[in-house]
Design an enzyme around this catalytic site. Structure first.
Site, PDB file in Angstrom:
ATOM      1  N   HIS A  65       0.843  -1.200   0.000  1.00  0.00           N
ATOM      2  CA  HIS A  65       0.000   0.000   0.000  1.00  0.00           C
ATOM      3  C   HIS A  65       0.873   1.241   0.000  1.00  0.00           C
ATOM      4  O   HIS A  65       2.092   1.161   0.159  1.00  0.00           O
ATOM      5  CB  HIS A  65      -0.996  -0.010   1.163  1.00  0.00           C
ATOM      6  CG  HIS A  65      -0.395   0.084   2.533  1.00  0.00           C
ATOM      7  ND1 HIS A  65       0.372  -0.927   3.084  1.00  0.00           N
ATOM      8  CD2 HIS A  65      -0.448   1.059   3.483  1.00  0.00           C
ATOM      9  CE1 HIS A  65       0.759  -0.576   4.302  1.00  0.00           C
ATOM     10  NE2 HIS A  65       0.276   0.634   4.563  1.00  0.00           N
ATOM     11  N   HIS A  67       1.393   3.976   1.908  1.00  0.00           N
ATOM     12  CA  HIS A  67       1.920   4.751   3.036  1.00  0.00           C
ATOM     13  C   HIS A  67       3.437   4.833   2.990  1.00  0.00           C
ATOM     14  O   HIS A  67       4.117   3.871   2.636  1.00  0.00           O
ATOM     15  CB  HIS A  67       1.446   4.160   4.368  1.00  0.00           C
ATOM     16  CG  HIS A  67      -0.006   4.416   4.645  1.00  0.00           C
ATOM     17  ND1 HIS A  67      -0.732   3.703   5.569  1.00  0.00           N
ATOM     18  CD2 HIS A  67      -0.875   5.315   4.109  1.00  0.00           C
ATOM     19  CE1 HIS A  67      -1.984   4.150   5.590  1.00  0.00           C
ATOM     20  NE2 HIS A  67      -2.087   5.127   4.711  1.00  0.00           N
ATOM     21  N   ASP A  69       5.873   4.810   5.099  1.00  0.00           N
ATOM     22  CA  ASP A  69       6.738   3.873   5.823  1.00  0.00           C
ATOM     23  C   ASP A  69       6.814   2.516   5.128  1.00  0.00           C
ATOM     24  O   ASP A  69       7.545   1.631   5.572  1.00  0.00           O
ATOM     25  CB  ASP A  69       6.310   3.732   7.291  1.00  0.00           C
ATOM     26  CG  ASP A  69       4.905   3.172   7.457  1.00  0.00           C
ATOM     27  OD1 ASP A  69       4.024   3.506   6.651  1.00  0.00           O
ATOM     28  OD2 ASP A  69       4.681   2.392   8.415  1.00  0.00           O
ATOM     29  N   HIS A  70       6.089   2.375   4.016  1.00  0.00           N
ATOM     30  CA  HIS A  70       6.156   1.160   3.201  1.00  0.00           C
ATOM     31  C   HIS A  70       6.746   1.426   1.821  1.00  0.00           C
ATOM     32  O   HIS A  70       7.112   0.487   1.122  1.00  0.00           O
ATOM     33  CB  HIS A  70       4.756   0.551   3.051  1.00  0.00           C
ATOM     34  CG  HIS A  70       4.187   0.060   4.348  1.00  0.00           C
ATOM     35  ND1 HIS A  70       4.041  -1.264   4.658  1.00  0.00           N
ATOM     36  CD2 HIS A  70       3.740   0.737   5.435  1.00  0.00           C
ATOM     37  CE1 HIS A  70       3.529  -1.386   5.880  1.00  0.00           C
ATOM     38  NE2 HIS A  70       3.335  -0.180   6.360  1.00  0.00           N
ATOM     39  N   HIS A 121      -7.541  -0.815   5.328  1.00  0.00           N
ATOM     40  CA  HIS A 121      -6.530   0.099   5.883  1.00  0.00           C
ATOM     41  C   HIS A 121      -6.315   1.253   4.905  1.00  0.00           C
ATOM     42  O   HIS A 121      -6.331   2.420   5.281  1.00  0.00           O
ATOM     43  CB  HIS A 121      -5.233  -0.672   6.119  1.00  0.00           C
ATOM     44  CG  HIS A 121      -4.105   0.148   6.665  1.00  0.00           C
ATOM     45  ND1 HIS A 121      -4.133   0.698   7.930  1.00  0.00           N
ATOM     46  CD2 HIS A 121      -2.914   0.507   6.119  1.00  0.00           C
ATOM     47  CE1 HIS A 121      -3.002   1.367   8.132  1.00  0.00           C
ATOM     48  NE2 HIS A 121      -2.252   1.255   7.051  1.00  0.00           N
ATOM     49  N   ASP A 143      -0.294  -3.884   6.268  1.00  0.00           N
ATOM     50  CA  ASP A 143      -0.942  -3.404   7.487  1.00  0.00           C
ATOM     51  C   ASP A 143      -2.405  -3.834   7.580  1.00  0.00           C
ATOM     52  O   ASP A 143      -3.206  -3.198   8.265  1.00  0.00           O
ATOM     53  CB  ASP A 143      -0.869  -1.870   7.557  1.00  0.00           C
ATOM     54  CG  ASP A 143       0.527  -1.368   7.895  1.00  0.00           C
ATOM     55  OD1 ASP A 143       1.419  -2.192   8.149  1.00  0.00           O
ATOM     56  OD2 ASP A 143       0.736  -0.136   7.883  1.00  0.00           O
ATOM     57  N   HIS A 181       4.561  -4.693  11.034  1.00  0.00           N
ATOM     58  CA  HIS A 181       4.881  -3.956  12.263  1.00  0.00           C
ATOM     59  C   HIS A 181       4.944  -4.890  13.462  1.00  0.00           C
ATOM     60  O   HIS A 181       4.220  -5.874  13.539  1.00  0.00           O
ATOM     61  CB  HIS A 181       3.816  -2.882  12.558  1.00  0.00           C
ATOM     62  CG  HIS A 181       3.808  -1.744  11.603  1.00  0.00           C
ATOM     63  ND1 HIS A 181       4.609  -0.630  11.753  1.00  0.00           N
ATOM     64  CD2 HIS A 181       3.091  -1.538  10.478  1.00  0.00           C
ATOM     65  CE1 HIS A 181       4.377   0.221  10.763  1.00  0.00           C
ATOM     66  NE2 HIS A 181       3.463  -0.313   9.964  1.00  0.00           N
TER      67      HIS A 181
END
Length: 273
Positions: A65, A67, A69-70, A121, A143, A181
């Protein structure tokens, strides 16, 4: 945390490595001989270090996805290695990337990688499932699913997230669940508030506390364990349903509505301290 953690090595010589990043992310590196695939590289640095240390060539980058942090390390890794990038067709991923969606299958490092649509998400979130690995199937779920929990619903709906979790719950029970995570202990605190008398959950919590005390990841999780302890996969279980109804004050009609119960469960977790 160790920078390199091998969880299993089968006859087919596939190796899974969890690279810690930021405060609690794992960038999953899957190695086959001298090639590797990385999943959700929010930071390029730990991936480049692992590749150099092991003498590996990066063959592909999988993104679940959009975001940051990915995806934060995707462009740098692509430029440094030439690895092909695959990402959700319905989301913005650093270009150039090959869009994928439910029904697509990739052939990478001798493995079939099935793409699953798991919105909730984010609106276009996907997961990657490897059904044929030597030891046990492998799921990279971003996530959407965590050990003992699930992702917050930012762009999708509770109904979508419930369908997505139902899809993941239907995978083989021995599937290794590679979440993005290390949220396990905080998730289990909530799970125990929902199901305090769940003995499987009590046992698993003790195991995970021990692993974290040793500085070892709680992941990958096993899907069969998640089905026993994860309240978001157990939202239809009478004990979970009753706890949610009591906490949220659901009406008799709402208590029989799977989506209403799930939405109330997620809202309870959002505000859980």
């Amino acid at each position: 945390q160790s920078g390199k953690l091998s969880f299993f090595k089968g006859v087919d010589d596939m190796k899974l490595i969890a690279l810690p990043a930021f405060s609690d992310n794992y960038l999953w590196l899957w190695q086959q001989d001298q090639q590797a695939v990385v999943v959700d590289p929010g930071d390029a640095a730990p991936v480049l270090q692992a590749l150099a240390k092991e003498g590996l060539q990066l063959a592909a980058i999988l993104v679940t996805h959009h975001h940051t942090d990915h995806t934060g390390g995707v462009r740098e890794l692509h430029l440094a290695t030439g690895a092909q990038v695959y990402g959700p067709a319905r989301e913005e991923v650093p270009a150039p990337f090959t869009p994928v969606m439910q029904g697509d299958a990739l052939e990478l490092l001798g493995q079939t990688v099935q793409v699953l649509d798991v919105p909730g998400h984010t609106a276009g979130h996907v997961a990657y499932f490897l059904p044929n690995t030597q030891q046990a199937p492998v799921l990279f779920c971003g996530d959407t699913l965590f050990s003992g929990g699930c992702g917050r619903i930012f762009e999708g709906t509770p109904a979508q997230m419930l369908v997505s979790l139902d899809l993941l719950a239907s995978l083989p029970a021995n599937t290794q669940v590679c979440c993005a995570h290390e949220y396990t202990l905080s998730n289990l605190r909530f799970a125990l508030a929902v199901e305090p008398s769940n003995t499987d959950l009590q046992t698993y919590t003790a195991q995970c506390q021990q692993r974290r005390a040793e500085g070892v990841p709680t992941l990958p999780a096993r899907l069969c364990t998640e089905l026993q302890i994860n309240p978001f996969l157990r939202a239809r279980h009478p004990h979970v349903r009753h706890a949610v109804a009591q906490h949220a004050g659901l009406s008799a009609t709402e208590q029989t509505d799977d989506v209403a119960v799930f939405a109330a469960l997620r809202e309870w977790k959002n505000n859980f301290k």
